[in-house]
Design a protein around this motif. Structure first.
Motif, mmCIF file in Angstrom:
data_model
loop_
_atom_site.group_PDB
_atom_site.id
_atom_site.type_symbol
_atom_site.label_atom_id
_atom_site.label_comp_id
_atom_site.label_asym_id
_atom_site.label_seq_id
_atom_site.Cartn_x
_atom_site.Cartn_y
_atom_site.Cartn_z
ATOM 1 N N PRO A 111 1.743 -0.534 6.567
ATOM 2 C CA PRO A 111 0.868 -0.553 5.394
ATOM 3 C C PRO A 111 0.449 -1.974 5.026
ATOM 4 O O PRO A 111 1.169 -2.945 5.293
ATOM 5 N N GLU A 116 0.831 -1.202 0.000
ATOM 6 C CA GLU A 116 0.000 0.000 0.000
ATOM 7 C C GLU A 116 0.869 1.256 0.000
ATOM 8 O O GLU A 116 1.849 1.362 0.750
ATOM 9 N N GLY A 117 0.544 2.189 -0.867
ATOM 10 C CA GLY A 117 1.305 3.425 -0.956
ATOM 11 C C GLY A 117 2.518 3.341 -1.858
ATOM 12 O O GLY A 117 3.130 4.361 -2.170
ATOM 13 N N ALA A 149 -4.403 3.444 -1.074
ATOM 14 C CA ALA A 149 -5.219 2.966 0.039
ATOM 15 C C ALA A 149 -6.694 2.859 -0.327
ATOM 16 O O ALA A 149 -7.409 2.001 0.196
ATOM 17 N N ASN A 150 -7.173 3.714 -1.216
ATOM 18 C CA ASN A 150 -8.587 3.699 -1.573
ATOM 19 C C ASN A 150 -8.884 2.932 -2.863
ATOM 20 O O ASN A 150 -9.985 3.011 -3.401
#
Length: 300
Positions: A100, A22-23, A28-29
């Motif tokens: 994350p 993530e990232g 994240a969305n």
């Protein structure tokens, strides 16, 4: 059970592993089903480049929390792609993390003994060939971040949707495995950027290459972004996340390879030539001028 049995059935077993974080590799969305698809497909892309048929995978899932709705969507996306590509889930591990979200997949493939396609077989005179289109994914990420591509394509919702889709859900070229096995001297998937991955393939093969920039395949959306100066060619060839196949095809075998690719439903483009020497590959514009590259590929 605590483990799975993968029968070789006389073939070589090809193993690859890739993690997405993530990232770094997704936002994240991003929809959970697309995250699951990307996690599996980046590994399937490696198997495709090795001319191997998918045989199964194991999954490590590091979660901050057990969200039933998120997991249900993730599982649906993963299950759909597992069925679509004939690559069953063999097992794995689920853990908690304060950091994350991370998904790591190790995928297994099968190929006839001694027939795995390597990076190291390219020969002077071979054509440099890529599948699909280049640069879409980096533009999709730029759109999600509200960058220059988002502004340049503000009047074209379909183009924005296509580019975002290419970032979120790669299209592994597993249908091309047989054609690669039959015709290619060397291959790898384009994950970190065409320029950087070509340099890796050339280094492994002890050769160099000359690329004709106008021959690099671009989607209509990417061509529009380029024409509107939202992005430069340097960024398109070094941005990463394309998950296309880069391969070296002997001149005398190109027509047969292109024909087999057409039957498999995969577009291929000849973009340059492998040459003798160990210098860095050159990217030449329509006037024969070198494209200066301040970086070759994505770096973590």
């Amino acid at each position: 059970d605590d483990a799975a049995i993968l029968k070789a059935m006389g073939d070589d077993i090809v193993v690859t592993t890739d993690a997405i974080v993530e990232g770094v590799h997704f936002l994240a969305n991003d929809p959970p089903d697309s995250i699951a698809q990307k996690a599996l497909r980046v590994n399937l892309s490696d198997l495709a480049a090795k001319a191997a048929a998918p045989a199964g995978f194991v999954l490590t899932l590091a979660l901050r929390a057990a969200d039933d709705a998120w997991l249900a969507s993730f599982a649906r996306g993963l299950g759909a792609d597992s069925s679509r590509f004939g690559c069953p889930l063999l097992g794995g591990d689920t853990v908690s993390t304060p950091g994350p979200l991370m998904i790591s997949i190790t995928a297994f493939g099968r190929v006839a003994a001694g027939r795995m396609l390597r990076r190291s077989g390219a020969k002077a005179g071979d054509r440099v060939v890529v599948t699909g289109t280049i640069g879409d994914a980096m533009l999709g990420l730029d759109i999600l971040k509200g960058g220059a591509a988002a502004a340049a394509l503000a009047d074209d919702a379909a183009a924005r949707e296509l580019l975002v889709g290419r970032y979120r859900v790669p299209q592994p070229r597993n249908a091309l495995a047989q054609a690669l096995r039959d015709h290619a001297h060397a291959a790898m998937d384009v994950s970190d950027g065409l320029a950087g991955d070509l340099a890796k393939l050339c280094a492994a093969s002890g050769v160099s290459a000359v690329i004709d920039i106008p021959s690099i395949p671009l989607s209509a959306a990417a061509a529009t972004a380029l024409a509107r100066r939202a992005v430069g060619m340097e960024a398109l060839v070094s941005g990463g996340d394309d998950y296309e196949i880069l391969c070296a095809i002997p001149e005398e075998g190109f027509d047969a390879f292109a024909g087999a690719a057409g039957i498999a439903g995969v577009a291929v483009s000849s973009i340059g030539t492998v040459i003798a020497g160990r210098s860095a590959p050159r990217f030449l514009d329509a006037q024969g001028r070198d494209l200066p590259l301040s970086r070759l590929s994505y770096r973590h």
